[in-house]
Design an enzyme around this catalytic site. Structure first.
Site, PDB file in Angstrom:
ATOM      1  N   HIS A  22     -65.437  46.864-157.408  1.00 52.44           N
ATOM      2  CA  HIS A  22     -66.500  45.962-157.861  1.00 52.44           C
ATOM      3  C   HIS A  22     -66.884  46.303-159.294  1.00 52.44           C
ATOM      4  O   HIS A  22     -66.308  47.229-159.890  1.00 52.44           O
ATOM      5  CB  HIS A  22     -67.687  45.985-156.889  1.00 52.44           C
ATOM      6  CG  HIS A  22     -68.342  47.321-156.707  1.00 52.44           C
ATOM      7  ND1 HIS A  22     -68.947  48.001-157.728  1.00 52.44           N
ATOM      8  CD2 HIS A  22     -68.476  48.108-155.612  1.00 52.44           C
ATOM      9  CE1 HIS A  22     -69.448  49.141-157.281  1.00 52.44           C
ATOM     10  NE2 HIS A  22     -69.157  49.243-155.986  1.00 52.44           N
ATOM     11  N   HIS A  25     -67.548  49.999-160.342  1.00 50.50           N
ATOM     12  CA  HIS A  25     -66.352  50.809-160.620  1.00 50.50           C
ATOM     13  C   HIS A  25     -65.761  50.420-161.974  1.00 50.50           C
ATOM     14  O   HIS A  25     -65.325  51.264-162.758  1.00 50.50           O
ATOM     15  CB  HIS A  25     -65.267  50.581-159.560  1.00 50.50           C
ATOM     16  CG  HIS A  25     -65.707  50.790-158.148  1.00 50.50           C
ATOM     17  ND1 HIS A  25     -65.565  49.835-157.183  1.00 50.50           N
ATOM     18  CD2 HIS A  25     -66.281  51.862-157.540  1.00 50.50           C
ATOM     19  CE1 HIS A  25     -66.022  50.301-156.024  1.00 50.50           C
ATOM     20  NE2 HIS A  25     -66.469  51.529-156.221  1.00 50.50           N
ATOM     21  N   CYS A 130     -74.169  62.728-143.955  1.00 47.10           N
ATOM     22  CA  CYS A 130     -74.015  61.298-144.270  1.00 47.10           C
ATOM     23  C   CYS A 130     -72.536  61.041-144.499  1.00 47.10           C
ATOM     24  O   CYS A 130     -71.934  61.615-145.407  1.00 47.10           O
ATOM     25  CB  CYS A 130     -74.812  60.913-145.516  1.00 47.10           C
ATOM     26  SG  CYS A 130     -74.382  59.238-146.074  1.00 47.10           S
ATOM     27  N   CYS A 133     -71.642  59.484-147.978  1.00 45.61           N
ATOM     28  CA  CYS A 133     -71.624  60.458-149.086  1.00 45.61           C
ATOM     29  C   CYS A 133     -70.586  61.542-148.848  1.00 45.61           C
ATOM     30  O   CYS A 133     -70.228  62.247-149.767  1.00 45.61           O
ATOM     31  CB  CYS A 133     -72.953  61.198-149.214  1.00 45.61           C
ATOM     32  SG  CYS A 133     -74.338  60.233-149.746  1.00 45.61           S
ATOM     33  N   CYS A 148     -80.210  58.941-145.222  1.00 43.34           N
ATOM     34  CA  CYS A 148     -79.543  59.474-146.413  1.00 43.34           C
ATOM     35  C   CYS A 148     -80.278  58.959-147.654  1.00 43.34           C
ATOM     36  O   CYS A 148     -80.559  57.759-147.746  1.00 43.34           O
ATOM     37  CB  CYS A 148     -78.085  59.004-146.418  1.00 43.34           C
ATOM     38  SG  CYS A 148     -77.373  59.019-148.067  1.00 43.34           S
ATOM     39  N   HIS A 151     -77.804  56.259-149.505  1.00 41.99           N
ATOM     40  CA  HIS A 151     -77.395  55.025-148.810  1.00 41.99           C
ATOM     41  C   HIS A 151     -78.465  54.435-147.914  1.00 41.99           C
ATOM     42  O   HIS A 151     -78.303  53.339-147.398  1.00 41.99           O
ATOM     43  CB  HIS A 151     -76.126  55.285-147.986  1.00 41.99           C
ATOM     44  CG  HIS A 151     -74.955  55.634-148.836  1.00 41.99           C
ATOM     45  ND1 HIS A 151     -74.633  56.943-149.159  1.00 41.99           N
ATOM     46  CD2 HIS A 151     -74.060  54.851-149.480  1.00 41.99           C
ATOM     47  CE1 HIS A 151     -73.575  56.939-149.947  1.00 41.99           C
ATOM     48  NE2 HIS A 151     -73.217  55.694-150.156  1.00 41.99           N
ATOM     49  N   LYS A 299     -78.802  49.020-156.466  1.00 36.14           N
ATOM     50  CA  LYS A 299     -77.422  49.453-156.668  1.00 36.14           C
ATOM     51  C   LYS A 299     -76.509  48.605-155.789  1.00 36.14           C
ATOM     52  O   LYS A 299     -76.870  48.272-154.666  1.00 36.14           O
ATOM     53  CB  LYS A 299     -77.286  50.926-156.263  1.00 36.14           C
ATOM     54  CG  LYS A 299     -75.891  51.479-156.547  1.00 36.14           C
ATOM     55  CD  LYS A 299     -75.816  52.964-156.284  1.00 36.14           C
ATOM     56  CE  LYS A 299     -74.513  53.536-156.802  1.00 36.14           C
ATOM     57  NZ  LYS A 299     -73.495  53.724-155.800  1.00 36.14           N
ATOM     58  N   LYS A 302     -71.766  48.013-150.303  1.00 35.32           N
ATOM     59  CA  LYS A 302     -71.162  47.227-149.242  1.00 35.32           C
ATOM     60  C   LYS A 302     -72.241  46.749-148.266  1.00 35.32           C
ATOM     61  O   LYS A 302     -72.263  45.598-147.858  1.00 35.32           O
ATOM     62  CB  LYS A 302     -70.191  48.144-148.501  1.00 35.32           C
ATOM     63  CG  LYS A 302     -68.911  47.504-148.106  1.00 35.32           C
ATOM     64  CD  LYS A 302     -68.033  48.601-147.544  1.00 35.32           C
ATOM     65  CE  LYS A 302     -66.783  48.046-146.946  1.00 35.32           C
ATOM     66  NZ  LYS A 302     -65.854  49.080-146.544  1.00 35.32           N
TER      67      LYS A 302
HETATM   68  N1  MSP Z   1     -64.755  59.289-154.544  1.00 38.41           N
HETATM   69  C1  MSP Z   1     -65.957  59.682-155.168  1.00 38.41           C
HETATM   70  C2  MSP Z   1     -65.685  60.278-156.522  1.00 38.41           C
HETATM   71  C3  MSP Z   1     -64.787  61.451-156.542  1.00 38.41           C
HETATM   72  S1  MSP Z   1     -64.449  61.985-158.146  1.00 38.41           S
HETATM   73  C4  MSP Z   1     -63.674  63.413-157.940  1.00 38.41           C
HETATM   74  C5  MSP Z   1     -66.869  58.468-155.321  1.00 38.41           C
HETATM   75  N2  MSP Z   1     -66.267  57.286-155.325  1.00 38.41           N
HETATM   76  S2  MSP Z   1     -66.979  55.862-155.457  1.00 38.41           S
HETATM   77  O1  MSP Z   1     -65.985  54.881-155.164  1.00 38.41           O
HETATM   78  O2  MSP Z   1     -68.180  55.819-154.708  1.00 38.41           O
HETATM   79  O3  MSP Z   1     -67.211  55.679-156.962  1.00 38.41           O
HETATM   80  C6  MSP Z   1     -68.247  56.280-157.595  1.00 38.41           C
HETATM   81  C7  MSP Z   1     -68.251  55.910-159.055  1.00 38.41           C
HETATM   82  O4  MSP Z   1     -68.105  54.493-159.245  1.00 38.41           O
HETATM   83  C8  MSP Z   1     -69.613  56.204-159.637  1.00 38.41           C
HETATM   84  O5  MSP Z   1     -69.768  57.536-160.008  1.00 38.41           O
HETATM   85  C9  MSP Z   1     -69.587  55.299-160.832  1.00 38.41           C
HETATM   86  O6  MSP Z   1     -68.804  55.864-161.832  1.00 38.41           O
HETATM   87  C10 MSP Z   1     -68.938  54.053-160.275  1.00 38.41           C
HETATM   88  N3  MSP Z   1     -69.945  53.161-159.679  1.00 38.41           N
HETATM   89  C11 MSP Z   1     -70.012  52.732-158.397  1.00 38.41           C
HETATM   90  N4  MSP Z   1     -71.081  51.895-158.255  1.00 38.41           N
HETATM   91  C12 MSP Z   1     -71.700  51.776-159.432  1.00 38.41           C
HETATM   92  C13 MSP Z   1     -72.770  51.017-159.918  1.00 38.41           C
HETATM   93  N5  MSP Z   1     -73.467  50.215-159.162  1.00 38.41           N
HETATM   94  N6  MSP Z   1     -73.066  51.137-161.232  1.00 38.41           N
HETATM   95  C14 MSP Z   1     -72.347  51.925-162.076  1.00 38.41           C
HETATM   96  N7  MSP Z   1     -71.346  52.641-161.639  1.00 38.41           N
HETATM   97  C15 MSP Z   1     -71.009  52.628-160.328  1.00 38.41           C
HETATM   98  O7  MSP Z   1     -68.059  58.653-155.463  1.00 38.41           O
END
Ligand code: MSP
Length: 510
Positions: A22, A25, A130, A133, A148, A151, A299, A302
Site C-alpha cells: 500500500h 510501504h 501480539c 507485531c 496491543c 494494532h 494509520k 488491513k
Molecule cells: N517486516 C517488518 C520490518 C522488518 S525490517 C527488518 C515490518 N513490515 S511492514 O510490512 O509492517 O512494514 C513496515 C514499514 O512499512 C514501516 O516501517 C514503514 O516504513 C512502512 N509503512 C507501513 N505503513 C505505513 C504508513 N501508514 N505510513 C508510512 N509508512 C508505513 O514492520
C-alpha cells in the site's frame, strides 16, 4: 554524511508478506529510491536494498487460513511487492526474501556467533503476545483496554521455553555508541526517544519460537526457529554477503541508512545494534525513522480497511505524479495526512503548471523563435544564481533526507524561470524584431530547464528523461554527473528542440 563518500548502502524495511503493498510501504520505498538515484548521480557506488519479511507466526497462520503452504503464500505476495516496485520505477539493486537459502545460511552463521558470544540463554517465558507485531508486551505497555498498543487488537497469552537474547548486557554499550555518534538515529526527536528507552532499562528478549516451524532453525537446537525479528533484521547483512563473501560484506557494511517507519524504530535502533555488537559487527551508521502516512487521521491498516494501493493513484497521476506527491507533500519525519484532493491540487499546481507549462512554453518558443535549435547559452544570464541555489539547496536538503526541501529548492528554479519569462516576454521581443534578445532569454530558460530536469530526475525520472530528450540532449539525465553537470552552461548550442505533448496533463477530476 561526507559528500565525498563514494560507497553508499541504503535499505528499506523488508515488508511483511501477509499484507499487500500500500502507499505506506511505497512511501519508504520511493524515498529510498530517490536517495539512491541522487547518490548515483554523484557517481557513488550505490546499493539499494529492499525485500520481504516472510517468516513468523503471522505468515504461517495467514497461509493456514487460505489452505496454502507458507512458501506458496510468500511466493505470491513477494511477487506482488516486486511488481509494485517495478511499476513505480524503483531502482533497487537487490530484493531479498527471508525464505531464500542465502538468507538462511547467513542467519545461521550469525546466530551461532551470537550464541558463542554467550548472549543467548534458554529460559521459560510466559507473556502477552501480539501476532501482528510479532512481539511480547508487558501489562503496562498495553493500550488502556488491554490491547496491543499499535494494532489495538487483543493480545494472546503465550507460554514457551525460549532462548533469550541478553539485551540487558548492552545498555552501556548502546548509550556509549549513541553518545559518540549523535547522528546514528535521526531525526533528533527519534534519537531522544531511543535514548529514553535505553535509559529506562533494557530487558532481555525472547529470540526463538518452538511453536512454529516456518522460520530459520537455530543451529544448536533445530527444534526452535529464530524469532522473526531476529531473522528479519539480519537481511541487511545477509543480502551483502555476510558469511558467504567476506570481501563483499566488508565493502558494504556498515550500512549508511536504514530507512524505517517510526513503528519499528525500537527494533532498528535498540535490538539491532546490540545484536550486531554481539556478533562483533558494526552498528548501522544511521537509522532514519519517518512518520506515518495517515488516511483520515489514522494509520493505514488491513483491519481498518483504509489502505490505498499505489496502482490506483498511478492510474490517475502517473508514476512520476505518484513519486512527486509523496516526496513533496510532507516532511520526511513527522506524520502526514494523505488526501486525494490535496494530491490532485498539488499535481496541478506543481507538475501540470509549474513544471509542465514552463517546459512547454519554453520549448514552443524555442521552436518558433530560435529555428527549432538551442541558441547559445549566455555565461552570465540572470538565472545563473537561481540555478546555483537550486543545486545547493537540493544537495543540502538531500543530505538531511529532507525530500520536500529538495523538491522546493528545484521548483524555486522553475518559479524563477516562469517569472523571468513573464518579465522579458520573449514573444514580444520577437515581434519587435529583437531576435537576438529573444534568443538570449530563451537560451537562459532552456538551460534552466536542463538543470531542473537533472535535479528533479531522482523524483520524476520519466518526465525528466523526456524533457532531456526534447532539449536535444543525448542519453538520460542519469548519465550526467553531479555536481559538475549542474554548473551553468552545459546545454550544447545547435541541438534540435522538440515541442511534444504536455509532460503532465492537467488533472480535471475523476
Ligand atoms: N517486516 C517488518 C520490518 C522488518 S525490517 C527488518 C515490518 N513490515 S511492514 O510490512 O509492517 O512494514 C513496515 C514499514 O512499512 C514501516 O516501517 C514503514 O516504513 C512502512 N509503512 C507501513 N505503513 C505505513 C504508513 N501508514 N505510513 C508510512 N509508512 C508505513 O514492520
Amino acid at each position: 554524511m561526507p559528500p565525498e563518500m563514494s560507497r553508499f548502502y541504503v535499505t528499506t524495511p523488508i515488508y511483511y508478506v501477509n499484507d499487500v503493498p500500500h502507499i505506506g510501504h511505497a512511501y519508504t520505498t520511493v524515498a529510498g529510491d530517490v536517495l539512491a538515484r541522487w547518490r548515483r548521480l554523484h557517481g557513488d557506488d550505490v546499493h539499494y536494498l529492499t525485500g520481504t519479511d516472510e517468516h513468523g507466526l503471522k505468515v504461517q497462520r495467514a497461509a493456514e487460513a487460505r489452505g496454502l503452504a507458507p512458501q506458496q503464500l510468500v511466493d505470491e505476495t513477494a511477487a506482488a511487492f516486486r511488481s509494485t516496485w517495478d511499476a513505480l520505477d524503483i531502482t533497487y539493486d537487490d530484493f531479498i526474501r527471508t525464505s531464500e537459502p542465502r538468507h538462511h545460511a547467513a542467519v545461521q552463521q550469525f546466530l551461532q556467533a551470537v550464541y558463542d558470544a554467550g548472549d543467548i540463554e534458554l529460559r521459560r517465558y510466559e507473556g502477552l503476545y501480539c501476532v501482528a507485531c510479532e512481539a511480547y508486551y508487558t501489562d503496562d505497555e498495553l493500550a488502556p483496554g488491554g490491547e496491543c498498543p499499535i494494532h489495538l487488537r487483543p493480545v494472546e497469552r503465550m507460554s514457551e521455553e525460549n532462548y533469550f537474547f541478553r539485551l540487558s548486557r548492552y545498555e552501556e554499550r548502546l548509550l556509549a555508541h549513541y553518545e559518540a555518534n549523535p547522528d546514528a538515529v535521526r531525526p533528533e526527536t527519534r534519537r531522544n526517544e531511543v535514548l529514553g528507552f535505553i535509559r529506562g532499562g533494557l530487558r532481555d528478549f525472547s529470540m526463538s519460537r518452538r511453536s512454529i516451524s516456518w522460520g530459520v532453525p537455530l543451529p544448536w537446537d533445530p527444534e526452535h526457529v529464530a524469532y522473526v525479528w531476529f531473522d528479519a533484521l539480519f537481511n541487511y547483512c545477509s543480502a551483502v554477503g555476510y558469511g558467504a563473501d567476506p570481501e563483499r560484506f566488508a565493502h558494504w557494511w556498515p550500512v549508511d541508512y536504514h530507512l524505517v517507519g517510526k513503528d519499528i524504530l525500537r527494533f532498528h535502533a535498540v535490538y539491532w545494534p546490540a545484536m550486531l555488537m554481539s556478533a562483533g559487527l558494526e552498528p548501522p551508521t544511521c537509522v532514519f525513522a519517518h512518520g506515518w502516512l495517515l488516511v483520515g487521521g489514522e494509520k493505514m491498516s488491513k483491519t481498518r480497511l483504509n489502505q490505498i494501493a499505489p496502482a490506483d493513484l498511478v492510474a490517475d497521476f502517473g508514476v512520476d505524479g505518484f513519486r512527486y506527491h509523496f516526496m513533496a507533500d510532507q516532511r520526511f519525519g513527522p506524520d502526514g495526512d494523505f488526501s486525494y484532493e490535496a494530491m490532485a491540487a498539488r499535481y496541478n499546481a506543481d507538475l501540470a503548471n509549474n513544471f509542465g507549462n514552463c517546459a512547454s512554453r519554453v520549448l514552443n518558443m524555442g521552436v518558433s523563435y530560435c529555428a527549432g535549435t538551442v541558441p547559445d547559452v549566455r555565461a552570465d544570464g540572470p538565472l545563473v544564481d537561481a540555478a546555483a541555489a537550486a543545486y545547493a539547496g537540493c544537495a543540502e536538503a538531500m543530505n538531511r533526507l529532507d525530500f520536500a526541501g529538495a523538491t522546493t529548492a528545484v521548483w524555486d528554479l522553475l518559479r524563477a524561470t516562469n517569472a523571468y519569462i513573464e518579465d522579458r516576454q520573449p514573444w514580444a521581443l520577437s515581434k519587435q524584431g529583437e531576435a537576438v534578445a529573444a534568443a538570449e532569454v530563451l537560451g537562459d530558460c532552456l538551460e534552466a530547464l536542463r538543470i531542473t530536469a537533472l535535479l528533479a530526475s531522482p523524483v520524476i525520472p520519466n518526465a525528466a528523461a523526456e524533457l532531456w530528450r526534447r532539449l536535444g540532449l543525448p542519453g538520460r539525465p542519469e548519465d550526467a554527473r553531479l555536481p559538475e553537470a549542474a554548473a551553468w552552461g552545459g546545454l550544447p548550442a545547435g541541438a534540435p528542440l522538440e515541442k511534444g505533448a504536455a509532460l503532465f496533463p492537467r488533472w480535471e477530476g475523476a
